[in-house]
Design an enzyme around this catalytic site. Structure first.
Site, PDB file in Angstrom:
ATOM      1  N   HIS A   1     -10.144   1.426  20.089  1.00  0.00           N
ATOM      2  CA  HIS A   1      -9.680   2.597  20.832  1.00  0.00           C
ATOM      3  C   HIS A   1     -10.277   2.678  22.241  1.00  0.00           C
ATOM      4  O   HIS A   1      -9.550   2.752  23.241  1.00  0.00           O
ATOM      5  CB  HIS A   1     -10.029   3.885  20.077  1.00  0.00           C
ATOM      6  CG  HIS A   1      -9.427   3.984  18.713  1.00  0.00           C
ATOM      7  ND1 HIS A   1      -8.269   3.337  18.347  1.00  0.00           N
ATOM      8  CD2 HIS A   1      -9.813   4.666  17.610  1.00  0.00           C
ATOM      9  CE1 HIS A   1      -7.979   3.617  17.097  1.00  0.00           C
ATOM     10  NE2 HIS A   1      -8.905   4.419  16.625  1.00  0.00           N
TER      11      HIS A   1
ATOM     12  N   LYS B   1     -12.457  18.169  18.149  1.00  0.00           N
ATOM     13  CA  LYS B   1     -11.688  16.938  18.300  1.00  0.00           C
ATOM     14  C   LYS B   1     -11.238  16.820  19.750  1.00  0.00           C
ATOM     15  O   LYS B   1     -10.647  17.751  20.308  1.00  0.00           O
ATOM     16  CB  LYS B   1     -10.467  16.970  17.367  1.00  0.00           C
ATOM     17  CG  LYS B   1      -9.624  15.703  17.385  1.00  0.00           C
ATOM     18  CD  LYS B   1      -8.506  15.819  16.362  1.00  0.00           C
ATOM     19  CE  LYS B   1      -7.688  14.543  16.298  1.00  0.00           C
ATOM     20  NZ  LYS B   1      -6.628  14.622  15.267  1.00  0.00           N
TER      21      LYS B   1
ATOM     22  N   GLY C   1       0.833  -1.198   0.000  1.00  0.00           N
ATOM     23  CA  GLY C   1       0.000   0.000   0.000  1.00  0.00           C
ATOM     24  C   GLY C   1       0.864   1.242   0.000  1.00  0.00           C
ATOM     25  O   GLY C   1       0.568   2.245   0.641  1.00  0.00           O
ATOM     26  N   ALA C   2       1.962   1.174  -0.754  1.00  0.00           N
ATOM     27  CA  ALA C   2       2.984   2.222  -0.716  1.00  0.00           C
ATOM     28  C   ALA C   2       2.523   3.551  -1.280  1.00  0.00           C
ATOM     29  O   ALA C   2       3.131   4.591  -1.001  1.00  0.00           O
ATOM     30  CB  ALA C   2       4.231   1.759  -1.467  1.00  0.00           C
TER      31      ALA C   2
END
Length: 500
Positions: free
Chosen positions: A262, A353, A27-28
């Site tokens: 998370h 956020k 996935g470069a």
């Protein structure tokens, strides 16, 4: 760091240099590689924590030469760095290579292995190894690992050398059954010690500091229990919407996207018992015990919401009932936390956020400051801020300045940025995690049994929502703190959500 700025009393800080590694990124050409992985490896190189003989090889479908890939990285992802770093950037990029091909084609792996052996010809196999970072969609992970195994690219000797490690990004399944199937598939080709399931939240300074905060300070650990703590709030709020992830998110939803990893990881660190040691397995054993102690979640203790106009987002179904907000009340049934509610919430298109953990302590039994009543005194609140400003805040009661005896709340704040020297920044979480993988330290990575235990808790909620479409989905305005219905959780303790 300047000694005049901050003095560590009796402290120690050990940075261990990693052995030579060949880091292969599938996935470069993707955003994760450009925004996080390569900049993090660059900063590790600047700090001399990436071994000088380590090499990075990016894999993707687009045909490019090494030079073309380096130019692409320099222009797209490194152009925002100061001009003074141009030399260091060029030196780093000379260690970056590119290999094009089809991930499903066996010949791709044959040619990749030849390329890797060429890059590794001067390395001692007893003191070096490879990391395969799968920065690709989940559907590609198992096929890639299968073909790596078929071509002998995951094999270690009986003594574990040369080591082979695989880093996987979430999601780790979409429910219990799919997670179990994925786990069994991975273990066909890899030992558990080779699998590094990454959660970038665990690389945050404040998250890492939770255990030190609890277990290295005598003033906190004795009161870290139901005798003194009234409730705990854990928040992961995002101000953005689904953006370019709408196709994935509309099938996944907020609960799968944020809670299984998370929020449950943060909950485990805050609530787990003291581990037997500081090694990875001791810490991960206690996380598992904590998750096993969580009471089955009642449907009445879960609230879901969707931000206004979500269904107008490109890629979202017009009749979508996918939740963009979830709030949940959880109880841990053990001696330490008996009766203490943990309020968890996460959502998109919220006011700002914010990722934080707030511990609300009980109020004092009796006020000696007549006519002040106990109920008039705000509780002590300890808040661990994970982002955007990593730090710790403690709310206490204190006398207000002046001749009269007036009591008010006072915040004692500490921010990690305040102890940095001019020009220094807090390392990105991916720097910590990539270095730990090179060192073979799995402490901040998620073990398979922990993932399965989290899915055992959440899968019944997902099944209920699927089987009962009439379950309320509260629409909330954008740039607010979510559905007002979720305010009833902290209100049970005569509190409100801790909004920074």
């Amino acid at each position: 760091m300047s000694e005049n700025q901050y003095k560590w009393r009796g402290g120690f800080c050990l940075e261990v240099n990693a052995l030579p590694s060949t880091i292969v990124i599938f996935g470069a050409s993707g955003d994760l590689t450009g925004r996080k992985l390569l900049p993090s490896l660059y900063h590790l190189a600047k700090r001399q924590l990436l071994h000088e003989r380590s090499r990075i090889i990016g894999c993707a479908r687009t045909n490019m030469t090494d030079t073309e890939y380096r130019d692409y990285l320099r222009k797209k992802w490194f152009s925002g760095l100061p001009e003074s770093e141009a030399g260091e950037i060029n030196t780093f990029l000379e260690r970056v290579y590119y290999h094009a091909g089809d991930y499903n084609a066996p010949e791709f792996y044959h040619s990749l292995e030849l390329r890797l052996k060429s890059l590794e010809q001067n390395l001692n196999p007893d003191h070096s190894g490879r990391i395969y970072y799968l920065a690709v969609p989940p559907v590609l992970c198992t096929p890639v690992i299968h073909l790596l195994s078929v071509h002998g690219m995951l094999q270690e000797r009986s003594d574990g050398t040369p080591w082979r490690r695989v880093i996987l990004e979430k999601p780790f399944g979409h429910d219990y059954e799919s997670a179990l199937k994925l786990d069994r598939s991975l273990h066909k080709y890899l030992q558990e010690h080779q699998i590094y399931r990454i959660d970038h939240y665990l690389g945050k300074e404040t998250v890492q500091n939770i255990m030190i905060f609890r277990f290295a300070n005598l003033i906190f650990e004795p009161v870290w229990n139901s005798k003194y703590i009234d409730s705990v709030q854990i928040t992961v709020a995002e101000s953005v919407g689904v953006e370019h992830r709408a196709g994935y998110f509309d099938k996944s939803g907020l609960l799968r996207d944020m809670f299984q990893n998370h929020l449950f990881e943060m909950l485990a660190l805050v609530a787990m018992e003291k581990p037997a040691g500081s090694d990875a397995e001791s810490i991960r054993n206690e996380k598992l015990k904590l998750l096993k102690s969580i009471r089955p979640i009642r449907m009445d203790d879960v609230i879901r919401g969707q931000y206004e106009y979500y269904r107008n987002e490109p890629g979202v179904q017009a009749d979508s009932r996918t939740e963009t907000y979830t709030a949940m009340k959880i109880f841990v049934d053990n001696e330490r936390w008996n009766g203490v509610p943990f309020y968890l919430r996460s959502g998109k298109k919220l006011t700002k956020k914010q990722s934080s953990i707030s511990i609300y302590f009980k109020q004092i039994d009796r006020s000696v400051f007549y006519p002040v009543r106990e109920s008039d005194l705000a509780p002590n609140i300890l808040t661990l801020n994970v982002q955007p400003e990593e730090g710790i805040s403690l709310t206490i009661q204190a006398k207000q300045p002046g001749p009269k005896l007036c009591i008010g709340s006072l915040n004692m704040d500490f921010k990690y940025a305040s102890i940095l020297a001019p020009g220094e920044t807090i390392p990105d979480s991916y720097e910590r995690l990539l270095l730990d993988c090179m060192l073979g330290d799995q402490t901040l990575f998620i073990r398979s049994d922990t993932i399965l235990e989290a899915w055992k808790l959440l899968s019944p909620v997902l099944t209920h929502w699927n089987d009962h479409p009439e379950t309320p989905l509260y629409i909330y305005p954008q740039n607010t703190w979510g559905p007002v219905e979720s305010n009833r959780f902290p209100a049970e303790k005569k509190n409100v959500w801790q909004n920074q």
